[in-house]
Design a protein around this motif. Structure first.
Motif, short mmCIF file in Angstrom:
data_model
loop_
_atom_site.label_atom_id
_atom_site.label_comp_id
_atom_site.label_asym_id
_atom_site.label_seq_id
_atom_site.Cartn_x
_atom_site.Cartn_y
_atom_site.Cartn_z
N GLY A 1 -42.68 26.87 64.42
CA GLY A 1 -42.63 28.42 64.16
C GLY A 1 -42.98 28.80 62.98
N TYR A 2 -43.53 30.09 62.90
CA TYR A 2 -44.37 30.48 61.98
C TYR A 2 -43.29 30.93 60.71
CZ TYR A 2 -48.60 31.08 64.37
OH TYR A 2 -49.83 30.50 65.13
N ASP A 3 -42.33 31.13 61.02
CA ASP A 3 -41.28 31.49 59.99
C ASP A 3 -41.00 30.14 59.15
OD1 ASP A 3 -40.83 34.21 60.37
OD2 ASP A 3 -39.17 33.98 61.59
N ALA A 4 -40.59 29.19 59.86
CA ALA A 4 -40.41 27.75 59.27
C ALA A 4 -41.73 27.25 58.67
CB ALA A 4 -40.16 26.60 60.09
N PHE A 5 -42.68 27.56 59.04
CA PHE A 5 -44.00 27.17 58.58
C PHE A 5 -44.43 27.95 57.07
CE2 PHE A 5 -49.04 26.62 59.62
CZ PHE A 5 -49.06 25.58 58.83
N TYR A 6 -43.87 29.11 57.30
CA TYR A 6 -44.46 29.99 56.04
C TYR A 6 -43.27 29.52 54.70
CZ TYR A 6 -44.49 33.79 52.72
OH TYR A 6 -44.62 34.26 51.55
N GLY A 7 -42.28 29.34 55.05
CA GLY A 7 -41.24 28.49 54.10
C GLY A 7 -41.59 27.43 53.78
N PHE A 8 -42.20 26.46 54.55
CA PHE A 8 -42.77 25.17 54.41
C PHE A 8 -44.00 25.49 53.21
CE2 PHE A 8 -45.25 21.11 55.22
CZ PHE A 8 -44.16 20.07 55.04
N LEU A 9 -44.88 26.33 53.23
CA LEU A 9 -45.96 26.39 52.52
C LEU A 9 -45.44 26.86 51.17
CD1 LEU A 9 -48.66 28.02 54.86
CD2 LEU A 9 -48.59 25.53 53.96
#
Length: 140
Positions: A61-69
């Protein structure tokens, strides 16, 4: 700066990404990161690039992906380039969510002393992507 490599499956996006990663390794005065959905680029990307598999960390998901980045950027201030393969498989095929995600990544890229370069492969035609994305992203 955020750049996009667009095209349907089998159009050579990953090959272009690999070339870009390896060129960035030679040109960078810092560290280069390559993020992928599953570990398949191990033998194609120069060993000096940090290769990260999102499946290993359960990113979806994009929220988790953004947090990961954000975590990647926070953990190493010497990163100059971040390359991402299989963006839609990590986030989702919801193009409006993709546009919101890319806008946040563009802001993240500029929140440092030296602007970080982000490159994403996206398995879609340019016509499928919301036009506002190209206000802050460049097509490669």
């Amino acid at each position: 700066m955020v750049s996009l490599i667009l095209g349907k499956k089998g159009s050579g996006k990953t090959k272009l990404l690999i070339e870009q990663v390896n060129a960035a390794i030679e040109a960078s005065n810092g560290n280069v990161v390559c993020v992928e959905k599953q570990p398949k680029l191990t033998y194609d990307v120069n060993y000096r690039a940090r290769l990260i598999d999102t499946d290993h960390y359960g990113v979806s998901g994009y929220d988790a992906f953004y947090g990961f980045l954000c975590g990647i950027c926070a953990g190493d201030h010497d990163i100059t380039d971040i390359f991402v393969d299989a963006t839609l498989r990590i986030g989702s095929r919801d193009y409006n969510e993709l546009a919101s995600f890319l806008k946040k990544v563009d802001e993240l890229s500029k929140n440092h002393v030296e602007e970080k370069k982000f490159v994403f492969t996206i398995s879609a035609d340019e016509s499928e992507i919301p036009t506002e994305v190209f206000d802050f992203c460049k097509k490669l």
